[in-house]
Write a protein that holds these residues in place. Sequence first.
Motif, PDB file in Angstrom:
ATOM      1  N   SER A 188       0.835  -1.210   0.000  1.00  0.00           N
ATOM      2  CA  SER A 188       0.000   0.000   0.000  1.00  0.00           C
ATOM      3  C   SER A 188       0.870   1.261   0.000  1.00  0.00           C
ATOM      4  O   SER A 188       0.538   2.246  -0.659  1.00  0.00           O
ATOM      5  CB  SER A 188      -0.953   0.008   1.189  1.00  0.00           C
ATOM      6  OG  SER A 188      -0.245   0.081   2.398  1.00  0.00           O
ATOM      7  N   ALA A 189       1.995   1.224   0.695  1.00  0.00           N
ATOM      8  CA  ALA A 189       2.896   2.381   0.689  1.00  0.00           C
ATOM      9  C   ALA A 189       3.474   2.598  -0.704  1.00  0.00           C
ATOM     10  O   ALA A 189       3.592   3.742  -1.158  1.00  0.00           O
ATOM     11  CB  ALA A 189       4.020   2.184   1.709  1.00  0.00           C
ATOM     12  N   GLN A 190       3.824   1.527  -1.395  1.00  0.00           N
ATOM     13  CA  GLN A 190       4.336   1.651  -2.754  1.00  0.00           C
ATOM     14  C   GLN A 190       3.271   2.201  -3.691  1.00  0.00           C
ATOM     15  O   GLN A 190       3.550   3.003  -4.571  1.00  0.00           O
ATOM     16  CB  GLN A 190       4.830   0.301  -3.268  1.00  0.00           C
ATOM     17  CG  GLN A 190       6.181  -0.095  -2.748  1.00  0.00           C
ATOM     18  CD  GLN A 190       6.640  -1.419  -3.334  1.00  0.00           C
ATOM     19  OE1 GLN A 190       5.836  -2.281  -3.647  1.00  0.00           O
ATOM     20  NE2 GLN A 190       7.950  -1.573  -3.465  1.00  0.00           N
ATOM     21  N   LYS A 191       2.022   1.766  -3.478  1.00  0.00           N
ATOM     22  CA  LYS A 191       0.931   2.223  -4.337  1.00  0.00           C
ATOM     23  C   LYS A 191       0.740   3.730  -4.198  1.00  0.00           C
ATOM     24  O   LYS A 191       0.535   4.436  -5.184  1.00  0.00           O
ATOM     25  CB  LYS A 191      -0.364   1.488  -3.957  1.00  0.00           C
ATOM     26  CG  LYS A 191      -1.561   1.856  -4.825  1.00  0.00           C
ATOM     27  CD  LYS A 191      -2.780   1.029  -4.473  1.00  0.00           C
ATOM     28  CE  LYS A 191      -3.326   1.474  -3.135  1.00  0.00           C
ATOM     29  NZ  LYS A 191      -4.608   0.860  -2.803  1.00  0.00           N
ATOM     30  N   TYR A 192       0.833   4.242  -2.974  1.00  0.00           N
ATOM     31  CA  TYR A 192       0.657   5.679  -2.757  1.00  0.00           C
ATOM     32  C   TYR A 192       1.912   6.484  -3.109  1.00  0.00           C
ATOM     33  O   TYR A 192       1.826   7.640  -3.485  1.00  0.00           O
ATOM     34  CB  TYR A 192       0.257   5.961  -1.310  1.00  0.00           C
ATOM     35  CG  TYR A 192      -1.148   5.503  -0.997  1.00  0.00           C
ATOM     36  CD1 TYR A 192      -2.233   6.067  -1.633  1.00  0.00           C
ATOM     37  CD2 TYR A 192      -1.366   4.492  -0.080  1.00  0.00           C
ATOM     38  CE1 TYR A 192      -3.522   5.640  -1.363  1.00  0.00           C
ATOM     39  CE2 TYR A 192      -2.656   4.060   0.205  1.00  0.00           C
ATOM     40  CZ  TYR A 192      -3.729   4.631  -0.438  1.00  0.00           C
ATOM     41  OH  TYR A 192      -4.996   4.210  -0.171  1.00  0.00           O
ATOM     42  N   ALA A 193       3.074   5.888  -2.985  1.00  0.00           N
ATOM     43  CA  ALA A 193       4.325   6.607  -3.238  1.00  0.00           C
ATOM     44  C   ALA A 193       4.687   6.658  -4.720  1.00  0.00           C
ATOM     45  O   ALA A 193       5.430   7.536  -5.137  1.00  0.00           O
ATOM     46  CB  ALA A 193       5.463   5.972  -2.452  1.00  0.00           C
TER      47      ALA A 193
END
Length: 165
Positions: A57-62
């Motif tokens: 999820s962090a990669q998706k937002y970043a």
Amino acid sequence: MRLAVAPLLRQTFARPLQRQSKRFASQQTNASVEATQKKAQEALASAQQNAGKAWESAQKYAEPLTKKLGDLLGSYKDPLFYNLAVTREVLKQIYVKESLQPPSLAAVRTAYASIWSQVSNPAALRSLAQSGDIARVGIYGLQAYGIFKIGEIVGRRSLIGYDLH
């Protein structure tokens, strides 16, 4: 006298046998050890799964942010990221070679206690004034205050006051 010695001898030799028959909580059976290990493995697997979900999820937002940053940097992107990677590796090697580590809480407390005891002692201040080191200490204090104020300015993202819009 023989009667008085016999009970004493029985008690003395019976104690080691009683101690051996006691079972303490630290002595677990194989089944309980295996059950504990199984629970620990399940908890570890669950934690790894949750960490994997958080990373995704962090990669998706970043990802959009990194694309925007890359577009803003333009042709400077590749050399900048290369230099940052080299710097990171050099710092990592220095950290390992010098065996660096952050100070412990006890070391920080000891340092602050030492500084406070010196500042609160009038004799130490008198000796600083007599030796002429008071100017050096004052300049160090002024530098620390300036670094603090620069940190505040960076934190506010404004030179004067907070932007309230």
